[in-house]
Motif scaffolding. Structure first.
Motif, PDB file in Angstrom:
ATOM      1  N   ASP A 282      -1.959 -10.059   0.635  1.00  0.00           N
ATOM      2  CA  ASP A 282      -3.265 -10.078  -0.021  1.00  0.00           C
ATOM      3  C   ASP A 282      -4.062 -11.326   0.340  1.00  0.00           C
ATOM      4  OD1 ASP A 282      -2.997  -7.655  -1.147  1.00  0.00           O
ATOM      5  OD2 ASP A 282      -2.763  -8.347  -3.219  1.00  0.00           O
TER       6      ASP A 282
ATOM      7  N   SER B  21      -3.297   6.751  -4.603  1.00  0.00           N
ATOM      8  CA  SER B  21      -2.756   5.395  -4.710  1.00  0.00           C
ATOM      9  C   SER B  21      -3.369   4.636  -5.884  1.00  0.00           C
ATOM     10  CB  SER B  21      -3.028   4.619  -3.426  1.00  0.00           C
ATOM     11  OG  SER B  21      -4.393   4.236  -3.373  1.00  0.00           O
TER      12      SER B  21
ATOM     13  N   LYS C 217      -3.301   1.988   4.210  1.00  0.00           N
ATOM     14  CA  LYS C 217      -4.429   2.870   3.858  1.00  0.00           C
ATOM     15  C   LYS C 217      -5.220   3.331   5.082  1.00  0.00           C
ATOM     16  CE  LYS C 217      -4.941   1.684  -0.935  1.00  0.00           C
ATOM     17  NZ  LYS C 217      -3.743   0.801  -0.910  1.00  0.00           N
TER      18      LYS C 217
ATOM     19  N   GLU D 113      -5.774   2.828  -5.692  1.00  0.00           N
ATOM     20  CA  GLU D 113      -6.315   1.570  -5.171  1.00  0.00           C
ATOM     21  C   GLU D 113      -7.314   1.849  -4.056  1.00  0.00           C
ATOM     22  OE1 GLU D 113      -3.311  -2.110  -5.655  1.00  0.00           O
ATOM     23  OE2 GLU D 113      -2.964  -0.837  -3.916  1.00  0.00           O
ATOM     24  N   ASP D 114      -8.126   2.852  -4.255  1.00  0.00           N
ATOM     25  CA  ASP D 114      -8.989   3.203  -3.135  1.00  0.00           C
ATOM     26  C   ASP D 114     -10.009   2.107  -2.842  1.00  0.00           C
ATOM     27  OD1 ASP D 114     -10.400   4.048  -5.531  1.00  0.00           O
ATOM     28  OD2 ASP D 114     -11.844   4.985  -4.165  1.00  0.00           O
ATOM     29  N   TRP D 115     -10.241   1.220  -3.811  1.00  0.00           N
ATOM     30  CA  TRP D 115     -11.163   0.117  -3.552  1.00  0.00           C
ATOM     31  C   TRP D 115     -10.643  -0.812  -2.461  1.00  0.00           C
ATOM     32  CZ3 TRP D 115      -8.712  -4.481  -4.448  1.00  0.00           C
ATOM     33  CH2 TRP D 115      -7.575  -4.434  -5.270  1.00  0.00           C
ATOM     34  N   LYS D 116      -9.325  -0.752  -2.230  1.00  0.00           N
ATOM     35  CA  LYS D 116      -8.756  -1.643  -1.218  1.00  0.00           C
ATOM     36  C   LYS D 116      -8.973  -1.148   0.210  1.00  0.00           C
ATOM     37  CE  LYS D 116      -4.913  -4.715  -2.315  1.00  0.00           C
ATOM     38  NZ  LYS D 116      -3.458  -4.842  -2.424  1.00  0.00           N
TER      39      LYS D 116
END
Lengths: 438, 551
Positions: free
Chosen positions: B418, B150, B139, B152-155
């Protein structure tokens, strides 16, 4: 090191009493650690020797909450009885039918609570909340940082004249008995209002205990203590390590009792901060002054519908309201609801007219809310009105200096008698007492 | 210092007053010296008394002349020519994300000025070894559109933080990493702002890092036209057409935080004028870049007005906004504010905005057309810098990488990415220093006092346990392997090797003696079969010593 003494074995169980500084253990700790002076911090008289130690700890706690970002009082505590409110806020005003009316001993037709402020509304109706809807500071800059600094310093009109905070000056000047947990900032850093006094800051109970590691945790602490001399660590680190090790002693039983949030407790960050504070208080630790910051109030846009729980202001008010409600429940259960007083402040309110982004820009007058011990129910201070002719450059005017409210709380709740030293340049006498507390 | 004159009652316990950070008096005043056999209780007592002044939470930097890394004598408290006494260790601690004895020796051998020049030209420093380490997370290399897609932009926050820990730990371009962090704080965008978040990697990469060693006059408009900032400060939706009131948030912070500062010479009405001037500075859509929306633009009260010595004349539209930004980038108040902030970062928070070293940096800024590297040269090649060893308390992010670098932990692609992602994030989140997560546009504070509290110290002392004991997936550490540093397999030589190779300075004598006593050994004791178990606790004790907390 031969000093792996009986640090922990001589501990008596934490006292359940909120009053007074001392279990035997603590007195011994104080005597042993500070040669008869005081543990944690020895404070210095600010004004004149003799006038200082006038406020022995009376078992009360003042929790100073700063709503950072500029809380919109017109949303949190809307003036539903003023038609100009609805003229100025055609899309984001709280409809009178949806707002929570003010009942109980402080019943008032002109104001109401935001629909999300369910717990505050309940506390208000049971006579435990005082509201000053048009408080503020003399700082007209509308700058978050200047206004916050000035209020935290307690010298909003001349903030660069001091380097400490209003609570720090109060604490430093009232040291007849002292204790490492007398001043607590729920958060990752010491609140600026406490600057000048070596208070303790931590956001969670987890951060009030050393990870247990190695064959001998006691020895680990001794090694830290031996390492942090002022020569090696510098005066600031050496001082803080001393305060920290003393506090760890006091906090060990609280941490050992468990640090997880209980079921049903609000999981927001402010909820967690309130839980940390609640645990310290209900364990009988003599926290006289506490601070707690709640960010997220800078609603320049998309405040959203006051009745939609997914919209911005509603969520924000819910977060604050649930946390205060859970905290006060806990204090009530511990029999401390009459001893703990919360007060909120913010750097400025929002502009009366909403902007074209569905929010409101930086304004001026803002509410202060007093909850709990000693609060005189009702709406206090002269309300300046929000019709166009009443406004101060487009904003709600300020009719009550925040320092008048804080002075009253310090005097009436904590027994302070040195207000001139706490708020230099502010005439606490002439300002009178607002009448928010007994 | 106004009302904090706490002169009474201090006769026997001198305490430095933080409110008068006068470098000239920054000698050791934090307390009387004590015999080395001080007990824990004595320390608590000292702690109390040092706090006493409390009005002055004592803030003395480690006293010059009393810690091993401070140059004896120093170069006097000022002067541009007195920098050569800075030691390799001081330079390594202050200008990188973590000193190691090897790096300190390298800098000493090379000399400060050549090393600084090398660092100021990062493109010439080979960082190709980082690529495989960073490849685990994508990212930070992606566009906002890719990140949004994606789901999963919080990631973004955690992946950027992982990249940063890796770069700070292993990059050769240490000063560039350090100064990039400074600029991110200066132009802070909170990663928790949902509209700004997908743009944050691009902002960090294409604006902050790209201009960190460039000209401030280029950096400022790059910030002001990036969607991350435009979203964060509500500028993207601000319009002044048809009598609308533009949103003032960005205009205010451009003046107050990004450039001239609140005492820079503007008035409240100027904010509204600048908000009009910048009206129409917007974005194409939520995943795209800057666009100027002429139909949203209205100069309003800015037309015919003079703000900070600039008036638009016949200019309107985007050109007017850009001309104004260029003007305030060169404004004397901006020069002083930027130079002072950099001085606080690179030298310490005892430096005042009117100090001589800041004056010299302002001169460099102005004569070089706002060159950031000229300012850095002036600040670092100074007697004030040389004299400032130990003046700064490490911020938590800097402590983390200092520990990783001191332990010389080699990166190993994590089996569970992770796991590293979250442990890395939580390590700093717990200390209130998670990457890009300061919740206000003024960035993480750069003041020693802010970072010291009981909770902070506890977490600082816990951090080594996390690295040494809990074998981090991605950064495994083998404490027992350090026994190979003792060729004769004796305790004394091993302890000394730990101190020399990890801390770069000897053990405090009483700690060393206590370790021997704790494990029932002497200097001459040969390793027993079980002694490798003691490597973890002993190295943890070493990493908890105060030398790691300061830079």
């Amino acid at each position: 090191m031969s000093t792996t003494t009986s640090r922990r074995t001589d501990r008596s169980p934490a006292s359940g009493s909120a009053g007074g500084f001392g279990t035997t253990t603590r007195r011994r700790f104080i005597a042993g650690s500070a040669a008869g002076a005081a543990a944690g911090v020895v404070a210095m008289p600010l004004v004149a020797p003799g006038s200082a130690a006038a406020a022995p700890y009376n078992g009360n706690t003042l929790v100073s909450m700063f709503l950072r970002g500029g809380c919109d009082g017109l949303a949190l505590f809307p003036p539903v009885g003023h038609p100009a409110y609805y003229d100025a806020r055609p899309t984001v005003a709280v409809p009178e039918g949806a707002a929570l009316a003010l009942g109980g001993p402080g019943a008032h037709p002109d104001f109401a609570w935001h629909p999300a402020a369910v717990r505050l509304g309940g506390l208000y109706n049971s006579g435990r909340v005082a509201v000053v809807p048009s408080a503020g500071s003399p700082d007209h800059s509308r700058s978050h940082f200047d206004c916050q600094d000035g209020i935290d310093a307690g010298v909003p009109d001349n903030r660069h004249s001091v380097h400490d905070g209003w609570l720090g000056r109060f604490l430093s000047s009232t040291s007849s008995e002292d204790h490492p947990l007398r001043a607590f900032s729920a958060g990752t850093g010491l609140a600026p209002s406490m600057r000048g006094y070596g208070g303790i800051a931590a956001p969670s109970l987890d951060q009030l205990g050393l990870i247990s590691w190695g064959p001998d945790p006691e020895w680990a602490l001794e090694m830290i203590a031996a390492g942090y001399t002022p020569e090696r660590a510098g005066g600031d680190l050496a001082m803080w390590s001393g305060v920290t090790l003393g506090a760890l002693d006091e906090l060990a039983p609280v941490v050992a009792a468990g640090t997880a949030l209980p079921d049903g407790w609000p999981t927001s960050s402010v909820g967690r901060l309130f839980y940390t504070l609640a645990r310290l208080l209900e364990e009988g630790l003599p926290v006289q002054a506490a601070t707690l910051d709640v960010g997220g109030w800078d609603h320049h846009d998309e405040m959203g519908s006051p009745t939609n729980p997914n919209h911005r202001t509603h969520r924000q008010v819910t977060m604050l309201d649930e946390a205060i409600g859970a905290f006060m429940d806990r204090m009530d259960s511990a029999g401390m609801g009459g001893k703990v007083t919360l007060v909120t402040m913010t750097e400025f309110g929002r502009r009366v007219a909403e902007n074209d982004s569905g929010g409101a820009d930086h304004g001026y007058g803002s509410p202060m809310i007093v909850v709990g011990g000693g609060a005189v129910p009702g709406v206090h201070g002269e309300y300046p009105g929000i019709a166009p002719a009443d406004l101060d450059n487009g904003d709600l005017a300020v009719t009550v200096d925040q320092r008048a409210v804080l002075s009253e709380l310090l005097a009436k709740r904590l027994g302070a008698s040195n207000l001139a030293g706490v708020f230099p340049g502010f005439d606490t006498g002439a300002a009178g007492h607002v009448g928010v507390a007994t | 210092m106004g009302s904090v004159t706490t002169v009474e009652n201090r006769s026997s316990e001198p305490v430095e007053d933080r409110s008068s950070p006068d470098p000239g008096s920054r000698e050791h005043t934090a307390g009387e010296s004590r015999p080395p056999s001080r007990s824990r209780r004595d320390l608590l007592r000292f702690g109390s008394l040092a706090g006493a002044g409390a009005v002055a939470v004592a803030c003395a930097p480690a006293a010059p002349g009393t810690t091993p890394t401070v140059p004896a004598g120093g170069g006097g408290s000022g002067g541009p020519d007195a920098w050569s006494s800075a030691t390799g260790m001081h330079i390594a601690r202050r200008l990188t994300w973590g000193a190691t004895p090897g790096l300190a020796a390298h800098i000493s051998q090379m000399g400060l000025q050549p090393w600084l020049e090398e660092q100021l030209n990062p493109a010439a420093l080979d960082d190709s070894h980082l690529a495989p380490m960073l490849a685990t997370w994508q990212k930070p290399n992606q566009s906002a559109a890719q990140i949004k897609a994606s789901g999963e932009d919080w990631k973004v926050a955690q992946e950027m933080a992982a990249h940063e820990t890796i770069r700070r730990s292993y990059s050769r371009r240490q000063l560039h990493e350090l100064v990039s962090d400074f600029w991110f704080d200066h132009f802070n965008v909170d990663v928790n702002h949902s509209a700004a978040r997908p743009h944050l990697p691009g902002y960090d990469r294409d604006v902050i890092r790209a201009h960190a060693f460039g000209r401030f006059a280029d950096l400022l408009p790059a910030v002001a036209t990036h969607p991350a900032m435009l979203h964060y400060l509500d500028q993207a939706s601000s319009r002044a057409d048809h009598g609308r009131t533009p949103n003032e948030n960005f205009a205010r912070e451009v003046l107050e935080l990004h450039t001239v500062g609140s005492s820079g010479g503007y008035e409240e009405d100027d904010i509204s004028a600048v908000a009009h001037l910048l009206s129409g500075w917007s974005v194409t859509d939520y995943v795209s870049g800057f666009t100027f929306r002429a139909s949203w633009h209205d100069m309003g009260p800015m037309a015919g007005r003079t703000v900070l010595g600039w008036s638009p004349g016949s200019l309107t539209g985007e050109a007017a906004g850009r001309a104004f930004l260029n003007h305030i980038a060169h404004h004397p108040a901006t020069a002083r504010r930027i130079c002072h902030k950099l001085a606080v970062r690179l030298i310490g928070d005892h430096i005042g905005s009117g100090d001589a070293v800041v004056n010299r940096a302002v001169g460099a800024y102005q004569s070089s057309g706002t060159s950031i590297t000229e300012v850095i040269r002036t600040l670092v090649l100074s007697g004030e810098f040389a004299d400032s060893a130990g003046a700064k308390v490490r911020r938590p992010a800097s402590l983390l990488t200092q520990l990783i670098r001191a332990l010389d932990i080699a990166w190993q692609t994590p089996s569970n990415p992770d796991s590293f992602l979250w442990r890395n994030w939580n390590a700093l989140a717990q200390l209130g220093n998670a990457n890009h997560a300061w919740p206000a546009p003024n960035g993480y504070p750069d003041a020693n006092g802010f970072w010291l509290s009981v909770g902070s110290l506890v977490s600082r002392w816990n951090m080594p346990v996390w690295l040494v004991y809990n074998s981090v997936d991605g950064m495994p550490y083998d404490a027992a392997a350090t026994q190979s540093w003792a060729p004769n397999r004796k305790w004394g030589e091993w302890l000394d090797a730990l101190a020399t190779r990890i801390a770069g300075e000897p053990w405090p004598p009483e700690l060393r003696a206590s370790i021997l006593s704790q494990y029932g050994v002497t200097d001459q004791t040969v390793f027993r079969s079980w002694d490798h178990h003691y490597a973890k606790p002993i190295i943890t004790v070493l990493l908890q010593t105060p030398g790691f907390q300061r830079s």
